[in-house]
Write an enzyme that holds these catalytic residues in place. Structure first.
Site, PDB file in Angstrom:
ATOM      1  N   GLY A   5       0.811  -1.160   0.037  1.00  0.00           N
ATOM      2  CA  GLY A   5       0.048  -0.022  -0.042  1.00  0.00           C
ATOM      3  C   GLY A   5       1.110   1.178  -0.032  1.00  0.00           C
ATOM      4  N   GLN A   6       2.067   1.007  -0.040  1.00  0.00           N
ATOM      5  CA  GLN A   6       3.096   2.092   0.048  1.00  0.00           C
ATOM      6  C   GLN A   6       3.424   2.897  -1.212  1.00  0.00           C
ATOM      7  OE1 GLN A   6       4.198  -0.633   0.068  1.00  0.00           O
ATOM      8  NE2 GLN A   6       6.369  -0.924   0.436  1.00  0.00           N
ATOM      9  N   ALA A  10      16.847  10.377  -2.728  1.00  0.00           N
ATOM     10  CA  ALA A  10      15.811   9.859  -1.849  1.00  0.00           C
ATOM     11  C   ALA A  10      16.322   9.125  -0.678  1.00  0.00           C
ATOM     12  CB  ALA A  10      14.804   9.170  -2.720  1.00  0.00           C
ATOM     13  N   GLY A  52      13.845   6.905   2.919  1.00  0.00           N
ATOM     14  CA  GLY A  52      12.602   6.298   3.114  1.00  0.00           C
ATOM     15  C   GLY A  52      11.498   7.363   3.777  1.00  0.00           C
ATOM     16  N   GLY A  99       8.096   5.889   4.948  1.00  0.00           N
ATOM     17  CA  GLY A  99       6.985   5.331   5.656  1.00  0.00           C
ATOM     18  C   GLY A  99       6.749   5.644   7.053  1.00  0.00           C
ATOM     19  N   GLU A 100       7.570   5.975   8.127  1.00  0.00           N
ATOM     20  CA  GLU A 100       7.447   6.014   9.627  1.00  0.00           C
ATOM     21  C   GLU A 100       7.368   7.601   9.816  1.00  0.00           C
ATOM     22  OE1 GLU A 100       9.631   2.078  11.142  1.00  0.00           O
ATOM     23  OE2 GLU A 100      10.734   3.208   9.811  1.00  0.00           O
TER      24      GLU A 100
END
Lengths: 762, 762
Positions: free
Chosen positions: A490-491, A710, A712, A714-715
């Site tokens: 879903g990310q 780039a 990450g 997600g968090e």
């Protein structure tokens, strides 16, 4: 060859968008294979006990039941049926003991899932109950010992475990020592000490855990295909193979789309039980959990955090001591790694010369805790950023100014000694201040409706050491397949990876296919977790694409053509006499890393830093304690965004998830039994719970070591949410909450206590 | 690292053996996907006609019918819905015209296959019938023209098509000219001329054609996954993508095991109809043929062969003229390539200075003919080896001696001018002679039971130019995945390829997984046909394994270990800090090739030669014509056998298949309608039809250019069967049959004719 239209940095639609909205995307829950049986589990009703007897006679006799198995049936096939990424501590079905309510004790197989379920409800077990421990601090000294003996898994070479694991609930203790804390406290103008708590919550992906295990090939030598909703196919393959004593290639793990993962679906979850059932029954077996059963599988650590700071009159922090107790539940899962990997940032993103951190992974008799989006960081930020505001309030320093004064600047050493590089802490903080118009007067409300605002900033190291590999396969017609074991849960990773391939190869997006994880096919990747895919797998993908591009150019030269000006099919046609052949590019990536020494010191703790900050504006009813978040501003550093629209949804998704953990979500327990194991009683945020104004922004940064700049994302959106809101409550009505979730009741109780008339049970 | 136990040349059990005998092997017929519809076809009842009307109203109205489509529905989606490897001549459903009985005219989709079938039977079509042509020689001049206009596909750059394809049934004519045939005939002591015929037969794989087409992803831009029982996944992908005007990567072709192929399942067969149905219906569609329907899909060319030889008194052949007419049926399929590729060996494996070959691919109004095990060679050998014996008998020379005198020896030019290399013609012939004890007296029988023996030898070029690629993926635990698009349809290719990987990598067989063809995953391979996999894909696999091995050695050196003495997992663990990572090796192979010039001359016609010879002993009842083959000896040159046990089954399988074509199989037609389209009426060999003594031997040869000295074996067993038996009949009872199949009735008629009392209808 019309290459070199840049796709990086463009908000292209997700590759899977239409497949998902038209219901065509593949999920394990939809998979049926011929002859498939459904597995339904009978679970422990006691938190800690020795198994005296399990009566499965009624279940076995029920029409339509194919088989019923207990842990002992499994032990006949596998001598040591225990799994886990840190310790081999978790039995596939309970053996000898049960260690938490909801632990799987027996399993029923039937062609009809309802028959299996009904049969499972007829099973009766008898236990000799043992003393149980639920609190993480009590677990340090409790005479209730969850595991008598422990076997470190040896998976992660950098984890230093206790030598003697007998008669203790401490699975791992991590220590970081920098400077001389005692001396600095003694010399400080002020010393502040506070203790904070977080509750046990869980991931609740809307697709619960599911695995279909198909025995394949030779029943004698054994072989299995697992269709699993997992974030870590490579790990599942090795771990299941290890359980059976097989070479890895006898287990094939295939992963379609995931309906969310959030860290729940890392390492082995539903796969071990599905696999042993399939091998015992010689039939395909689906083990798909209900929403209720998710409450027993894996959770987020409840924590207690004690934080103590030495501060000069001007607000400069000279020393910080942190003690963190992580409530790991009955099985360690990846908790020990949370304890270490997040533990070393417990002192916050501040430039503090003297730091002392103790971080303990503890066993208790609750459902296991593991990785959840943020991997421990939201618990830490909750504590240190509440603490920051409490200091500021005490010293009458503006909370923004206090943070500015102490913030870790580029090049300065973090508590491990690792210098900060490409960590846009100051830029994120300043953009947050600007967005919040922090320097402008703020309407504090009137009457009983008070208004307040708060900010918080946190940071997180990425995971190391890990390995990622990718393959880019260019077909003669100019279309590309990317083989990557990154799981799109879903990310939007499929889209981001395809954009990188497109950029390097100069091939349009519609000609790129992303092959979903299949351990027989897609090469090794450590797992999809820790916001590592864009950076780690991104590097591997970029390297693979560059390798393919170089080979294409060489092929063109070989046949006397210019790869710059010739359409790809013509190059292949000239080489092979027809539209034939492939070019295969390979890429791998392992970031540099230095393991910490005995004092937790290392010159390279992480390949990159994630930064996230949140500003909150709230309105509180000073009579009832009811409040609402009216504005939530989220700033993150993602380096350069590969796909800005997806980055934006990652920030908002993370923020809303943490909003639930901050305001409404809490697993309620009675004697270890979850009493609110349903979406009716465990409240996750709905559309109406979203703040009316929510702003999400990635600052204009650049991760120089990252693929296309780039890193990450997600968090990062989770970090600052909880303390920003608590700080805003304090700003509005002058009460300080130190325990999550932040409820109207808690505010009311605090208001009553502040007014000198506490409720009787406070 | 306990590497270097040789696996090449060992009769290891097949990888899939247990999966198949336990019913676990995957086949498309077993596949069901959610929402799947079944397609059932309404077929033409006339051999040639213009479509006037198709009435599908009753079918559409039948309860449970999802949709009914005709060619016109397809044309709304695809402007030119014609496919084919040589010409784009075959409509997915008939358009404007039908060209053979059994041609698909309309299709019904329903969730229940029986409903679809019943509905299809209610469809009524009206045709304006056109003159039809069925005989291949008549087709040369017939006024019945099957295709008014033709579009060469352009797939194979080396095929030289007629410029003007209007108003002719000749799809391709191939000419080879060597020396001066007319002059040599004039100077010869003897000139012999005979004409031979072969009947139309078919492959009849016990798994009929089946394809499940699943629309995947975005319905707007289109994308399909095809699970197909195909021998040529790479071709199917390109051809289906071409039909829809998509890039190749929008079509994914996955191939499980095949229940036989034999050349039937090459190029597009069931896939086009399944694909358009799925796209029109927006639902997964299974199109699985019945055994009867296989009779309408693809067949083996019926042929007429005229052969004329100039021979010296001592048996030396100085000139040979061949004219071959190939009955291609209504659609060319790969017939033109049969016409050329087999055509150039029509003069046989003999050293003849003057050769003249004309080979014609012809359209008729019969079901299409294409590739079938042997690819035209069995028809040619049937003719030239019958002819050889007829010359020997006429000249009173022993048939073996005549062959010895004329055989092509190593280094001598074949009719194309290509020198023979590694073609063990003499060794095969001598081993056959030895096995048959040709020099010993032979019991010719007594009374009415006469005994006879015969031999025959044939050869075949391999296919060129083609490309193969392979990937070998070594996991950290030392297990390997091989990605190859070679289709294991029963020939044992998975096992042979795994043996090559095992040999190169020094990894035991049980640690090697073969990933089945999946065009998103396994790299390009031209197709599994023409006995090319062991040689062509074998080279690619060997190269890929060597690449992986070299990288493993480099990795070991990199971390200071010896790859020779260190277990593989330790090398990875030292490199990556845990059991992580992969090594990916890539290999490709394109054999050298020179296209023939206008006279069919080339210095490199083939990468290798296949040799096959058969000796037969028979007993004939001279009163009734009944006969049985009592002994069949089959000799082939496979170079070095990778797996001798599998080679043996390939020889026997090919021989038995050709035995059916020789003795019992024939498609019977009435006005173009097959009248024996069932296994009850079309007799394939059963266990009791196998000769009591059957000996299969691969001679001790070596294909120096082959991987591990190996070359292909799938077809060689078919070459000599038919003429060896006809020659034995002649030896036994002195009658010569020139038309297949060789039946008791044919022998009886010939005996009657020889006795001067022919049956009335002869």
């Amino acid at each position: 060859m019309t290459r070199h239209t840049s796709t990086i940095g463009r908000s292209l639609p997700r590759l899977e968008a239409r497949a998902k909205v038209t219901g065509r995307a593949e999920y394990v829950h939809n998979l049926r294979v011929p002859g498939m049986l459904h597995a339904k589990v009978f679970r422990s009703s006691v938190a800690h006990g020795r198994i005296r007897a399990i009566d499965v006679a009624a279940a076995r006799a029920m029409p339509g039941v194919f088989a019923v198995y207990t842990g002992e049936d499994i032990r006949k096939m596998i001598a040591e049926p225990y799994y886990g990424p840190a310790f081999h501590d978790q039995p596939i079905l309970a053996l000898d003991k049960v260690r938490h309510v909801g632990e799987p004790v027996a399993v029923v197989l039937a062609a009809d899932a309802h028959v299996a379920d009904n049969a499972a409800q007829t099973i009766v077990a008898e236990y000799d109950e043992l003393p149980a421990v639920y609190d993480e601090v009590e677990a340090m000294t409790s005479r209730a010992v969850v595991h008598e003996v422990l076997k470190p898994a040896g998976t992660f070479a950098d984890l230093k475990y206790l030598k003697d694991k007998r008669d203790t609930n401490i699975a791992l203790d991590f220590h970081l020592r920098r400077g001389d804390v005692a001396k600095a406290f003694a010399e400080a103008d002020h010393v502040f000490e506070h203790t904070f708590h977080t509750q046990q919550v869980l991931h609740l992906p809307l697709e619960p855990f599911a695995c279909v295990a198909e025995p394949s090939g030779d029943p004698a030598s054994g072989a299995l295909t697992l269709h699993s909703s997992t974030q870590s196919p490579s790990f599942v393959r090795s771990e299941i193979a290890r359980l059976f004593g097989w070479p890895d290639n006898r287990v094939r793990v295939k992963v379609p789309y995931l309906g969310g993962g959030f860290g729940a679906k890392v390492y082995v979850k539903s796969e071990a039980l599905a696999a042993v059932c399939a091998m015992l029954a010689c039939r395909p077996v689906k083990y798909a959990l209900t929403m209720e059963e998710q409450f027993y599988m894996i959770t987020k650590h409840a924590t207690t955090l004690r934080i103590k700071s030495g501060v000069a009159r001007d607000g400069r922090i000279s020393a910080r001591e942190c003690e963190v107790w992580w409530n790991g539940g009955a099985y360690a899962d990846i908790g020990p790694r949370v304890t270490q990997k997040s533990g070393f940032t417990a002192a916050g993103p501040y430039d503090i010369d003297n730091v002392h951190i103790d971080s303990y992974a503890l066993y208790t008799n609750l459902p296991p805790a593991g990785a959840l989006r943020g991997f421990g960081i939201p618990q830490l930020v909750w504590a240190y950023e509440s603490h920051t505001d409490m200091i500021a309030r005490e010293l009458k320093i503006d909370p923004l100014a206090l943070r500015r004064k102490n913030l870790l600047r580029e090049g300065r050493p973090q508590a491990t000694g690792t210098p900060m590089r490409d960590a846009a802490l100051d830029l994120v903080l300043e953009r947050l201040a600007a967005r919040m118009q922090w320097d402008r007067p703020f309407d504090k409300g009137s009457g009983t409706i008070k208004r307040g605002r708060g900010i918080a900033i946190g940071f997180k190291a990425s995971i190391s050491p890990t390995t990622s590999m990718a393959i880019v396969n260019l077909a003669a017609d100019g279309s590309c397949s990317l083989y990557s074991s990154t799981v799109d849960m879903g990310q939007g990773s499929d889209t981001a990876m395809a954009q990188m391939v497109s950029e390097v190869m100069g091939v349009p997006m519609e000609k790129i296919t992303v092959v979903h994880p299949d351990t027989d096919v897609t090469p090794y990747d450590m797992a999809t977790l820790g916001s590592r895919s864009t950076y780690h797998m991104g590097h591997a993908v970029k390297n693979a694409a560059e390798d393919a591009r170089d080979k294409l150019y060489a092929l063109a030269r070989d046949v006397g053509l210019s790869a710059e000006t010739t359409p790809i099919p013509e190059i292949f046609r000239k080489k092979y006499g027809m539209l034939a052949g492939n070019i295969v590019g390979i890429g791998s990536f392992i970031p540099p890393y230095t393991p910490p020494d005995a004092k937790g010191q290392t010159d390279n703790a992480t390949p990159f830093w994630m930064i996230g900050a949140t500003g909150a504006e709230i309105e509180v009813d000073a009579e009832t304690g009811e409040f609402r978040v009216t504005r939530l501003v989220n700033l993150v550093d993602v380096g350069k965004a590969i796909n800005p629209a997806i980055v934006e949804t990652q920030i908002s998704g993370a923020t809303v998830m943490q909003l639930g953990f901050t305001l409404t979500e809490r697993m309620e327990f009675q004697a270890g039994q979850v009493t609110n194991a349903s979406l009716a009683h465990y409240k996750i945020p709905g559309m109406r719970d979203i703040p009316r104004v929510m702003e999400n922004e990635a600052v204009d940064a650049n991760q120089k070591s990252g693929p296309f700049g780039a890193k990450g994302v997600g968090e990062s959106g989770t970090f600052g949410v909880s303390p920003a809101i608590a700080n805003a409550i304090d700003d509005a009505v002058g009460v300080r909450l130190t325990r999550l979730p932040l409820t109207a009741e808690a505010v009311y109780r605090a208001l009553r206590a502040k007014a000198g008339s506490p409720l009787k049970d406070d």
